[in-house]
Scaffold this active site. Structure first.
Site, PDB file in Angstrom:
ATOM      1  N   LYS A 182      25.606 -77.154 -47.782  1.00  0.00           N
ATOM      2  CA  LYS A 182      25.527 -75.700 -47.579  1.00  0.00           C
ATOM      3  C   LYS A 182      24.726 -75.402 -46.309  1.00  0.00           C
ATOM      4  O   LYS A 182      23.503 -75.512 -46.281  1.00  0.00           O
ATOM      5  CB  LYS A 182      24.843 -75.002 -48.758  1.00  0.00           C
ATOM      6  CG  LYS A 182      25.001 -73.486 -48.659  1.00  0.00           C
ATOM      7  CD  LYS A 182      23.878 -72.689 -49.281  1.00  0.00           C
ATOM      8  CE  LYS A 182      22.827 -72.220 -48.334  1.00  0.00           C
ATOM      9  NZ  LYS A 182      23.211 -71.329 -47.243  1.00  0.00           N
ATOM     10  N   GLU A 390       3.395 -69.218 -39.686  1.00  0.00           N
ATOM     11  CA  GLU A 390       4.479 -69.620 -38.787  1.00  0.00           C
ATOM     12  C   GLU A 390       5.246 -68.385 -38.318  1.00  0.00           C
ATOM     13  O   GLU A 390       5.641 -67.548 -39.115  1.00  0.00           O
ATOM     14  CB  GLU A 390       5.427 -70.571 -39.511  1.00  0.00           C
ATOM     15  CG  GLU A 390       6.479 -71.116 -38.573  1.00  0.00           C
ATOM     16  CD  GLU A 390       7.365 -72.191 -39.212  1.00  0.00           C
ATOM     17  OE1 GLU A 390       7.924 -71.915 -40.278  1.00  0.00           O
ATOM     18  OE2 GLU A 390       7.478 -73.284 -38.622  1.00  0.00           O
TER      19      GLU A 390
END
Ligand code: UN1
Length: 488
Positions: A182, A390
């Site tokens: 996926k 992040e």
């Protein structure tokens, strides 16, 4: 556009690959070019839960036969895939740059890396050696061998649309596993192109399956299925942690590669032009959209003014434009959501007292795209959110420190531990940093990002979970150990 065989006026819809068939989906997704949002790179069939289930069943059904194949057959398949990727690297690199936004050089480089990875694991299929020992019991021998795990769910992010799939799919197949793949919804093009090559490579039906679609539907089906023996995931910390809990709870094996807040240390004795180049590359190339990118630039005070001055000049010279233009250094941000996140962090940084010295504004180019001027923030403190979380964009912050000892302490003051870099001409400091940086990968006078494919990749602390990826170490995740005791 032409009327295609689906009777669809949008042009050809690229289908999912399930059990050896190209399968339509109930919905279609447009793959948008971030360098030019008016351009649709292609249309892709979206898989639903039932399609994911069919792919898992096909993989599970194909496993016993595939696990028993000759390693020569697996090596030949992987080698053919690698050869075709390398032969078509310009076209596939162009597709990759159009859908993801990294420069054409980076796109072609990434396809090259994917080709090399398939070639490497073609060899590894033949080198699945074990151990033979004498038992402590007389007349008994002990064999330690490796067997495939079963069905592997491969869930990949948008920032490396072909290299990350390659470094999960190639070892999975090499050691006799079946795959349900996926890819990220933002970049189905490279995933589909790789699948198309795999579909002609000699793999038996069901061994490899592609299901494009939403994480909440297709990803969830893979994670929840008891027929998926292991899941290898690269993506966000939040998603990775949740996924691991579900997989582990049902007894599955899991490997996670997640975030980073990587440090690039510059000490007083660094070679200045080299330190500037390494930092620009680490922080801004690939639009800063790498989990290995350096986002905390930690600089000792003796070189601070000279370094920051030279870095600002270097950043000012970076050309931000359409990914396919030959002179572009930095392509666009991947989409509006990511661009907004980058802008939000720049606001947060400034509200916390840091100073934006260059970049950070949206740029207009010939076509409308998600262009952001690479941004550098100075006077930032280690505790600020911009140095803790992040961001995943062309945004870096500079932290001034007194000396190497403080630089090392700040480097390690993070919940992440993927890469850490130092620019120094001192053997003593290089050695010390190499031993004491709490990261899975340490870089001395080379950028924090841009890694080799034949050596282990992975981090510590919150960055990674489970065995390493890539190189010979990949075998750990994609095989399971058997210890056999044999008396003649
Ligand atoms: C690299 O820096 O060469 O998602 C690879 C990422 C990493 C791959 C980085 N898993 O950015």
């Amino acid at each position: 556009m032409v009327q295609d065989k689906d009777g669809d006026s949008r042009g050809e819809v690229h289908r999912n690959w399930i059990g050896g068939q190209w399968v339509k989906g109930p919905e279609v997704i447009a793959n948008i070019n971030p360098s030019n949002v008016a351009e649709v790179v292609g249309w892709y069939a979206k898989a639903d839960q039932a399609a994911a289930q069919a792919a898992i069943d096909a993989a599970a059904g194909a496993f016993a036969a595939w696990a028993g194949t000759s390693p020569q057959l697996r090596a030949d398949v992987l080698d053919r895939v690698g050869t075709e990727l390398l032969a078509r690297r310009e076209a596939l690199g162009t597709l990759l740059s159009r859908e993801e936004g990294k420069t054409l050089g980076e796109g072609i480089g990434e396809v090259t890396r994917a080709g090399q990875i398939f070639k490497f694991f073609a060899g590894e299929a033949l080198r699945n050696e074990g151990d033979l020992l004498d038992s402590i019991r007389p007349g008994v021998r002990v064999e330690v061998t490796r067997e495939p795990v079963g069905v592997i769910g491969v869930i990949t992010p948008w920032n490396f649309p072909i290299a990350i799939p390659a470094w999960k799919i190639a070892p999975a197949l090499a050691f006799g596993n079946c795959v349900v793949f996926k890819p990220a919804e933002l970049v189905p093009g490279s995933a589909w192109a790789l699948t198309e090559i795999l579909s002609r490579s000699g793999l038996p039906e069901g061994v490899f399956n592609l299901v494009m679609g939403a994480g909440s539907v297709v990803g969830e089906a893979i994670v929840a299925s008891p027929r998926v023996d292991a899941v290898s995931f690269t993506g966000s910390v939040e998603r990775g942690r949740a996924l691991a809990q579900s997989v582990v709870a049902r007894g599955g094996k899991v490997q996670l590669e997640m975030g980073g807040k990587n440090a690039q240390v510059i000490v007083d004795d660094a070679d200045l032009p080299r330190a500037v180049e390494i930092t620009a590359q680490s922080a801004f190339f690939s639009t800063g959209q790498r989990c290995t990118a350096a986002s905390r630039i930690i600089v000792t005070q003796g070189i601070y003014e000279r370094f920051v001055g030279a870095l600002v000049e270097r950043v000012a010279a970076l050309r931000v434009d359409d990914a396919l233009k030959p002179n572009t250094d930095i392509g666009p941000v991947v989409d509006m959501r990511q661009l907004q996140q980058d802008l939000d962090y720049l606001d947060i940084a400034q509200r916390e007292g840091a100073r934006l010295v260059i970049g950070g504004q949206r740029l207009r180019r010939e076509a409308e795209g998600f262009y952001l001027a690479p941004a550098l923030v100075v006077d930032s403190a280690p505790q600020m959110r911009v140095n803790k979380e992040e961001i995943f964009g062309p945004v870096a912050s500079v932290i001034r420190v007194a000396d190497y000892e403080e630089a090392l302490a700040v480097t390690n003051d993070t919940v992440f531990g993927l890469t850490a870099g130092i620019a120094t001409t001192s053997l003593r400091l290089a050695e010390h940093f190499k031993r004491h940086a709490q990261a899975g990968m340490v870089m001395v006078n080379v950028p924090t990002a841009g890694v080799d494919y034949h050596v282990p990749f992975g981090g510590r602390k919150g960055s990674s979970f489970g065995p390493r990826e890539q190189g010979r170490y990949a075998r750990e995740f994609y095989t399971t150990v058997k210890t056999s005791y044999v008396a003649a």
